[in-house]
Scaffold this motif. Structure first.
Motif, mmCIF file in Angstrom:
data_model
loop_
_atom_site.group_PDB
_atom_site.id
_atom_site.type_symbol
_atom_site.label_atom_id
_atom_site.label_comp_id
_atom_site.label_asym_id
_atom_site.label_seq_id
_atom_site.Cartn_x
_atom_site.Cartn_y
_atom_site.Cartn_z
ATOM 1 N N PRO A 273 1.059 -1.137 -0.487
ATOM 2 C CA PRO A 273 0.006 0.091 0.263
ATOM 3 C C PRO A 273 0.888 1.192 0.164
ATOM 4 C CG PRO A 273 0.001 -0.870 2.225
ATOM 5 C CD PRO A 273 0.539 -1.890 1.036
ATOM 6 N N HIS A 274 2.338 1.301 0.445
ATOM 7 C CA HIS A 274 3.169 2.254 0.103
ATOM 8 C C HIS A 274 3.545 3.076 -0.352
ATOM 9 C CE1 HIS A 274 1.619 2.079 4.511
ATOM 10 N NE2 HIS A 274 2.864 1.033 5.061
ATOM 11 N N ALA A 275 3.964 1.837 -1.496
ATOM 12 C CA ALA A 275 4.269 2.526 -2.516
ATOM 13 C C ALA A 275 3.861 2.833 -3.599
ATOM 14 C CB ALA A 275 4.984 0.580 -3.607
ATOM 15 N N GLN A 276 4.879 3.528 -4.571
ATOM 16 C CA GLN A 276 3.880 4.374 -5.818
ATOM 17 C C GLN A 276 3.491 3.373 -6.614
ATOM 18 O OE1 GLN A 276 7.216 5.962 -7.045
ATOM 19 N NE2 GLN A 276 8.250 7.146 -5.402
ATOM 20 N N LEU A 277 1.502 3.867 -6.443
ATOM 21 C CA LEU A 277 1.236 3.229 -7.880
ATOM 22 C C LEU A 277 2.035 2.897 -10.009
ATOM 23 C CD1 LEU A 277 -1.982 2.947 -8.736
ATOM 24 C CD2 LEU A 277 -2.318 5.242 -9.707
#
Length: 385
Positions: A273-277
């Motif tokens: 969830p914390h990674a860049q889209l």
């Protein structure tokens, strides 16, 4: 710059990208938007044969005259070609044939480069253009391979530890940019594509641009709030695209037993969830920005702010249509077909991505794709006024 070393490094990198593949992986073409690895290797070789050797080497003879038809991409000046959707239909030439073709052309190109001081500057410039062109195809190799493997029910792994999606923001908040008149476009020494030339002034009202890119968690909130169901967030064309494809989430996302996963080059993984889209198209980027009550930057805002931003992990959508700069001059002949004829119906992306080859990015680089495409490593940076 040592041109011979540069040539060898770039040509070797294409083979390195393909090294994890099985022979069977070199041929499939599941979409018109992707090309088989075998074709990429042949086409980037054909570029040097057709644009450099055939014109500037008197003793040169073609490896196989039929390859001009097989590996031409879109150059009308040069002649007929295999239609783009049919590149994956060809079992011949074989992969070994294509690799032999690369060796044949490389040997003659290296001989030419060693004597480059005896040739006009335009020859050196053509060689550099060919290498920059191959670096573009190296990124396409990564993205096309990923697209193809994703469609395989075996969920194959390209290479362990090669997921290329778990990148994180180093900065938070917004950067304030003052109203003013700014210079846009390439200036100075070194290589640039013709679509970056024509440096000119652009007036920009004050704006605030996000220091970080949109994360998976932020986009999940958009999905959970019914973002794919609210027509008022989407362009009419984007809504039509959404409905006709019956999509509810970004490319490569999957929900299994209530948990979100993401297909990567390293295989199927839990969605961080914390990674860049990643892998988002323009329609989705626009709708998300609308949902947030913000917007995408123009390409001019992005360029002005770029010196104060961390970038390079995702190609970032802008709200600018791909159009020529003032005083844009299209080159004569086949080289003139490289960018100019695509300046319609596409949107500009800025920055670079984790799949971009080394030394192949700069603040003035103008990438461009059709708004429905998301197979590249694309992301979202927001702006507010």
């Amino acid at each position: 710059m040592n041109l011979l070393s540069y040539y060898r490094d770039v040509r070797a990198r294409s083979l390195m990208i393909c090294s994890p593949l099985a022979i069977e992986d070199y041929i499939p073409q599941p979409s018109v938007d992707v090309s088989p690895p075998k074709w990429h290797l042949g086409h980037t070789t054909w570029f040097f044969e057709e644009m450099v050797l055939a014109v500037h080497s008197k003793e040169f003879s073609r490896y196989n005259p039929k390859y001009a038809y097989v590996f031409n991409s879109y150059y009308e000046t040069i002649g007929d070609r295999v239609e783009r959707p049919q590149r994956g239909w060809m079992s011949r030439p074989t992969v070994s044939d294509v690799l032999a073709y690369r060796r044949y052309v490389d040997e003659r190109m290296e001989w030419l480069i060693e004597g480059i001081s005896f040739f006009p500057k335009e020859v050196k410039d053509l060689v550099i253009l060919g290498l920059q062109h191959e670096q573009q195809h190296q990124e396409l190799l990564y993205t096309d391979i990923k697209y193809t493997l994703n469609l395989n029910p075996m969920v194959p792994v390209y290479e362990e530890d090669a997921e290329l999606v778990n990148d994180y923001n180093s900065d938070q908040g917004f950067l304030e940019i003052r109203e003013g008149l700014y210079d846009i476009g390439f200036e100075g020494e070194g290589f640039c594509f013709d679509n970056e030339k024509g440096r000119h002034k652009v007036f920009l009202p004050a704006f605030s641009i996000a220091k970080g890119l949109v994360t998976n968690q932020e986009y999940l909130e958009f999905i959970e709030d019914g973002g794919y169901e609210k027509h008022d967030l989407w362009h009419a064309q984007g809504w039509d695209w959404l409905k006709s494809n019956q999509l509810e989430h970004p490319m490569y996302w999957r929900k299994e037993e209530g948990h979100w996963k993401q297909f990567t080059l390293g295989g199927l993984m839990d969605l961080d969830p914390h990674a860049q889209l990643a892998h988002i198209n323009y329609y989705e980027a626009y709708a998300f920005a609308q949902w947030k009550g913000m917007r995408l930057p123009t390409e001019f805002e992005w360029e002005v702010a770029s010196g104060q931003l961390s970038w390079g992990s995702r190609w970032e959508w802008t709200q600018s249509a791909y159009l020529p700069y003032p005083k844009y001059q299209k080159a004569e002949g086949a080289v003139g077909e490289y960018n100019g004829k695509f300046m319609v119906s596409q949107m500009v992306l800025r920055g670079a991505s984790v799949a971009t080859s080394p030394d192949h990015s700069r603040p003035t680089y103008r990438n461009f794709f059709h708004p429905e495409l998301s197979w590249q490593f694309t992301g979202i940076r927001l702006v507010q006024n």
